[in-house]
Design an enzyme around this catalytic site. Structure first.
Site, PDB file in Angstrom:
ATOM      1  N   HIS A 150       2.724 -23.757  10.930  1.00 19.33           N
ATOM      2  CA  HIS A 150       2.480 -24.007   9.608  1.00 19.33           C
ATOM      3  C   HIS A 150       3.175 -25.084   9.335  1.00 19.33           C
ATOM      4  O   HIS A 150       2.703 -25.484   8.201  1.00 19.33           O
ATOM      5  CB  HIS A 150       3.484 -22.537   8.393  1.00 19.33           C
ATOM      6  CG  HIS A 150       4.651 -22.790   8.332  1.00 19.33           C
ATOM      7  ND1 HIS A 150       5.089 -21.408   9.621  1.00 19.33           N
ATOM      8  CD2 HIS A 150       5.995 -23.261   8.482  1.00 19.33           C
ATOM      9  CE1 HIS A 150       6.726 -22.175   9.502  1.00 19.33           C
ATOM     10  NE2 HIS A 150       6.847 -23.109   8.952  1.00 19.33           N
ATOM     11  N   ASP A 200       1.692 -17.754  14.802  1.00 19.52           N
ATOM     12  CA  ASP A 200       1.956 -18.910  13.920  1.00 19.52           C
ATOM     13  C   ASP A 200       2.656 -20.712  14.663  1.00 19.52           C
ATOM     14  O   ASP A 200       4.217 -20.337  14.937  1.00 19.52           O
ATOM     15  CB  ASP A 200       3.425 -18.724  13.124  1.00 19.52           C
ATOM     16  CG  ASP A 200       3.621 -19.879  12.142  1.00 19.52           C
ATOM     17  OD1 ASP A 200       3.367 -20.294  11.788  1.00 19.52           O
ATOM     18  OD2 ASP A 200       4.988 -20.130  12.097  1.00 19.52           O
ATOM     19  N   SER A 259      11.914 -25.759  10.738  1.00 18.14           N
ATOM     20  CA  SER A 259      10.196 -24.658  10.997  1.00 18.14           C
ATOM     21  C   SER A 259      10.309 -25.870  12.723  1.00 18.14           C
ATOM     22  O   SER A 259       9.781 -26.622  13.249  1.00 18.14           O
ATOM     23  CB  SER A 259       9.853 -24.560   9.712  1.00 18.14           C
ATOM     24  OG  SER A 259       9.776 -23.529   8.708  1.00 18.14           O
TER      25      SER A 259
END
Length: 360
Positions: free
Chosen positions: A93, A131, A212
């Protein structure tokens, strides 16, 4: 587990599809240290408090900030250097804004926490279902220090851990906490878009937007997870509240190996949902270390082979497993259409089944 009291944010987008929401349906293959300059895997460090100063000194040379620009939009995240070929591990992402609708070309650049800035990067491969993604930079464009790899299957609740990344663009940021829980299934779907983190490591080390893709490490600075999600109260409006989640490195690295080698990841499955039998669980229940089957999915290989909830998988295709992560890794060494020997314990009796491997 479904996280209903709050919401998850990116550092927070996550896994999707059947292969992403059933822990035992995923699988993966991982190789050890070779000629690529990647440090060999090592056991995670538990018990004593971290010397966070030393962890930062160890991790920062391997830490990067990832910037994605596409016209007036973009994204920002973190990553870790995997090898001296220039491969960088991150969340899918983080780079997803580069693949949105429209014709405007995207640019991806990498800033090294202890080195060059605005280094152009290309996408080696991405796997939205897990992901995870791998970028690559020209090895001549920066000094590459591969991060040391730990063993996420050896993590224990209460163990100190450290998260590194670029929350809100503040690069070279480090936060410390503990492993709060293991084997979390976290629903991070939004409306009609199903998504989940599978078998995640829960930590109270602060993780915010921009973290992230960055490393969660043990006290020796070895990566044991990929920071991916952080919870917020339903009303939002805040940063980390101490409920944060990381993809275990055993599984993440196995996906990265496939992306580097084949440019895509396959998702061979046997059709079980499982949780790890940790040392603590083994002592209290008498079960062996392994992957405890909670559900057998009808129509998949395990169901056809006669496996049942309550079975504890201890070996897949000759590879010993002491938890769900290692089971997933062992399954991923096989291709859909293969049949694999699965050893398991049922009621204290060791058994073996011939289990077909399929795709979800």
């Amino acid at each position: 587990m479904r996280l209903t009291p709050g919401r998850l944010v990116a550092g927070a987008v996550a896994l999707a599809l059947l292969s992403g929401i059933t822990g035992g349906l995923l699988g993966a293959a991982v190789s050890g240290s070779g000629g690529d300059g990647r440090p060999a895997a090592a056991a995670a460090t538990g018990g004593t408090a971290c010397d966070v100063t030393q962890v930062a000194a160890t991790v920062f040379p391997s830490l990067v900030t990832i910037n994605v620009r596409r016209g007036a939009t973009g994204g920002l995240g973190s990553g870790s250097v995997l090898d001296r070929d220039g491969n960088i591990l991150t969340n899918d992402h983080v780079i997803a804004p580069a693949f949105g609708a429209g014709t405007t070309p995207a640019t991806i650049t990498v800033d090294f926490a202890r080195g060059a800035s605005e280094v152009p990067a290309t996408v080696v491969g991405r796997d939205p279902a897990t992901d995870l993604a791998v970028l690559r930079v020209d090895p001549a464009a920066a000094t590459l220090t591969p991060i040391a790899i730990g063993d996420s299957s050896a993590l224990v609740v209460g163990q100190p851990v450290v998260a590194a990344g670029s929350p809100l663009g503040l690069n070279s940021t480090i936060t410390a906490g503990v492993v709060s829980a293991l084997n979390r299934w976290i629903d991070v779907g939004d409306g009609a878009e199903p998504a989940a983190l599978v078998n995640a490591v829960q930590t109270d080390a602060a993780v915010n937007q921009g973290n992230s893709g960055g490393p969660l490490t043990d006290c020796a600075g070895r990566q044991v997870g990929v920071n991916s999600a952080g919870a917020q109260p339903p009303e939002g409006g805040g940063g980390s509240i101490g409920l944060n989640f990381a993809i275990p490195i055993d599984f993440a690295l196995s996906v990265a190996e496939q992306l580097i080698g084949d440019k895509k990841a396959t998702h061979p499955v046997i059709g079980v949902m499982s949780v790890s039998v940790t040392d603590e669980i083994a002592r209290s229940t008498g079960l062996p270390r392994g992957a405890l089957v909670e559900q057998v999915v009808p129509g998949f290989g395990a169901a056809r082979a006669g496996m049942r909830p309550g079975d504890v998988i201890t070996q897949v295709g000759g590879t010993a497993v002491n938890g769900t992560d290692q089971m997933l890794v062992a399954i991923r060494t096989h291709k859909p259409g293969d049949t694999v020997d699965v050893r398991f314990s049922r009621g204290g009796s060791a058994q073996t089944a011939q289990v077909p491997v399929t795709e979800p």
